[in-house]
Motif scaffolding. Structure first.
Motif, PDB file in Angstrom:
ATOM      1  N   CYS A 199    -117.824 -27.595 -41.840  1.00  0.00           N
ATOM      2  CA  CYS A 199    -116.615 -26.789 -41.964  1.00  0.00           C
ATOM      3  C   CYS A 199    -116.397 -26.466 -43.444  1.00  0.00           C
ATOM      4  CB  CYS A 199    -115.425 -27.546 -41.392  1.00  0.00           C
ATOM      5  SG  CYS A 199    -113.841 -26.724 -41.665  1.00  0.00           S
ATOM      6  N   GLY A 200    -116.050 -25.209 -43.726  1.00  0.00           N
ATOM      7  CA  GLY A 200    -115.884 -24.781 -45.114  1.00  0.00           C
ATOM      8  C   GLY A 200    -114.696 -25.399 -45.823  1.00  0.00           C
ATOM      9  N   LEU A 202    -120.193 -16.046 -44.298  1.00  0.00           N
ATOM     10  CA  LEU A 202    -119.819 -16.889 -45.435  1.00  0.00           C
ATOM     11  C   LEU A 202    -119.852 -18.371 -45.095  1.00  0.00           C
ATOM     12  CD1 LEU A 202    -116.787 -14.872 -46.839  1.00  0.00           C
ATOM     13  CD2 LEU A 202    -119.172 -14.804 -47.578  1.00  0.00           C
ATOM     14  N   GLY A 203    -119.575 -18.694 -43.838  1.00  0.00           N
ATOM     15  CA  GLY A 203    -119.540 -20.099 -43.452  1.00  0.00           C
ATOM     16  C   GLY A 203    -118.857 -20.286 -42.116  1.00  0.00           C
ATOM     17  N   PHE A 204    -118.441 -21.530 -41.838  1.00  0.00           N
ATOM     18  CA  PHE A 204    -117.836 -21.881 -40.559  1.00  0.00           C
ATOM     19  C   PHE A 204    -116.561 -22.683 -40.783  1.00  0.00           C
ATOM     20  CE2 PHE A 204    -122.331 -21.296 -40.001  1.00  0.00           C
ATOM     21  CZ  PHE A 204    -122.441 -20.597 -38.810  1.00  0.00           C
ATOM     22  N   LEU A 205    -115.638 -22.577 -39.816  1.00  0.00           N
ATOM     23  CA  LEU A 205    -114.394 -23.347 -39.861  1.00  0.00           C
ATOM     24  C   LEU A 205    -114.168 -24.022 -38.510  1.00  0.00           C
ATOM     25  CD1 LEU A 205    -111.954 -20.865 -41.667  1.00  0.00           C
ATOM     26  CD2 LEU A 205    -113.035 -22.915 -42.642  1.00  0.00           C
ATOM     27  N   ARG A 235    -117.050 -18.617 -36.863  1.00  0.00           N
ATOM     28  CA  ARG A 235    -117.918 -18.045 -37.889  1.00  0.00           C
ATOM     29  C   ARG A 235    -117.091 -17.096 -38.756  1.00  0.00           C
ATOM     30  NH1 ARG A 235    -122.897 -14.926 -35.535  1.00  0.00           N
ATOM     31  NH2 ARG A 235    -123.358 -17.072 -34.856  1.00  0.00           N
ATOM     32  N   ILE A 236    -117.090 -17.316 -40.052  1.00  0.00           N
ATOM     33  CA  ILE A 236    -116.319 -16.506 -40.991  1.00  0.00           C
ATOM     34  C   ILE A 236    -117.266 -15.591 -41.765  1.00  0.00           C
ATOM     35  CG2 ILE A 236    -114.677 -16.533 -42.890  1.00  0.00           C
ATOM     36  CD1 ILE A 236    -113.665 -17.792 -40.278  1.00  0.00           C
ATOM     37  N   GLY A 237    -117.005 -14.277 -41.700  1.00  0.00           N
ATOM     38  CA  GLY A 237    -117.855 -13.328 -42.386  1.00  0.00           C
ATOM     39  C   GLY A 237    -117.055 -12.180 -42.987  1.00  0.00           C
ATOM     40  N   VAL A 238    -117.713 -11.337 -43.755  1.00  0.00           N
ATOM     41  CA  VAL A 238    -117.069 -10.176 -44.372  1.00  0.00           C
ATOM     42  C   VAL A 238    -117.902  -8.933 -44.106  1.00  0.00           C
ATOM     43  CG1 VAL A 238    -115.922 -11.491 -46.179  1.00  0.00           C
ATOM     44  CG2 VAL A 238    -118.231 -10.637 -46.561  1.00  0.00           C
TER      45      VAL A 238
END
Length: 322
Positions: free
Chosen positions: A277-278, A305-308, A291-294
């Motif tokens: 987790c980020g 960018l990463g995961f939460l 999944r967190i992205g831009v």
């Protein structure tokens, strides 16, 4: 019950038997080794492909290819002659990313083999704690001799099964083990009413100082003895032991101990399927996190960018609420 029964895969780092007399070779060893041996005399003529551990004992560093094609590998190129397949040492760590129940050396007299070979096999077992390794033996004296001399090699993910019958019962009673790690179970094959009676007596007389068997495996696919089968179920319930009938009959139990089926996730699988987790840095499977992205502009792919985890995502989401 999976399609293979109580285990997931076979693992044969050793094949064959030291007993050279053909009338004394166990049928299960003879049938497998002879079926997958090819032309033994031809194979033995290629001395550059194997090492001689001692007379009649062979070691292979690489798979032995069939003389008829370069694509097929021979499982037991020297037939029932004892063979150590060193190239199979890598199988547990490289082939299986998830935990497996591995039935070890089903087509070899494991504990009659050179102790130098066995030490190498047990070292591989201890180096792969995500798998469960199961050994069986009908030579309890040789088994106990090796274990007592090499107790340090026995890890918690190893199970030992005695093939229980009238002949081995007394030997087992005289060779109780005080295992620091590992597990014991009893295996019944070609059992009779006398065997069932002896089993009940054996469990009743089992001493308190010895680690008790944790499981009963009835390895008989053609179970037709209904009354005896139910008697075995009753005995298992009396001593609070899981019992597994290796048959497709659904009216008989197929119970495995929890410790046998508990597998850890290998490092290889974690690298592929797990992430941190980020925010809180907890490790979890990626498919259980957000999944967190831009993305910038139109018709372009997003950059991850990463995961939460769920909790951290809820906190992150609040930053964008009105």
């Amino acid at each position: 019950m999976n399609k293979r029964g109580w285990y997931d895969e076979m693992w044969n780092p050793i094949t064959g038997t030291p007993i050279i007399s053909s009338d004394k070779i166990k049928s299960r060893i003879k049938s497998h080794c002879c079926r997958f041996s090819g032309d033994v005399r031809y194979n033995l003529s290629h001395e550059d492909k194997y090492k001689l551990f001692s007379e009649g004992y062979y070691e292979l560093d690489e798979p032995f290819k069939s003389y008829s094609t370069d694509k097929n590998f021979i499982m037991a190129p020297f037939g029932t002659n004892p063979t150590l397949h060193k190239y199979r040492f890598k199988t547990p760590s490289e082939r299986y990313l998830t935990g497996r129940i591995l039935f070890v050396n089903p087509f070899a007299d494991t504990f009659l083999m050179p102790h130098e070979w066995l030490k190498q096999v047990f070292t591989i077992c201890s180096e792969n704690p995500n798998h469960t390794f199961v050994f069986t033996t009908d030579t309890p004296e040789e088994f106990c001799k090796f274990i007592c001399e090499n107790m340090i090699l026995i890890s918690e993910n190893i199970w030992f099964g005695y093939e229980f019958n009238a002949e081995t019962m007394n030997v087992i009673k005289m060779n109780y083990l005080k295992l620091n790690s590992g597990h014991l179970f009893l295996k019944l094959n070609k059992w009779t009413a006398k065997t069932v009676t002896l089993l009940e007596k054996f469990l009743n007389e089992y001493p308190e100082f010895a680690p008790k068997p944790e499981w009963i495996l009835v390895d008989d696919k053609q179970v037709k003895k209904s009354n005896l089968s139910m008697k075995l179920v009753t005995i298992a319930a009396q001593f609070k032991l899981p019992i597994y009938f290796n048959t497709k009959r659904e009216d008989l139990p197929h119970d495995l101990p929890k410790e046998l089926t508990r597998h850890n996730v290998s490092e290889g699988r974690k690298n592929l399927r797990w992430g941190k987790c980020g925010r809180c840095r907890k490790e979890k499977p990626k498919n259980e996190m957000f999944r967190i992205g831009v993305t910038k502009g139109r018709n372009c792919s997003s950059t991850i960018l990463g995961f939460l985890c769920d909790e951290c995502y809820d906190k992150f989401k609040k930053q964008f609420e009105n």
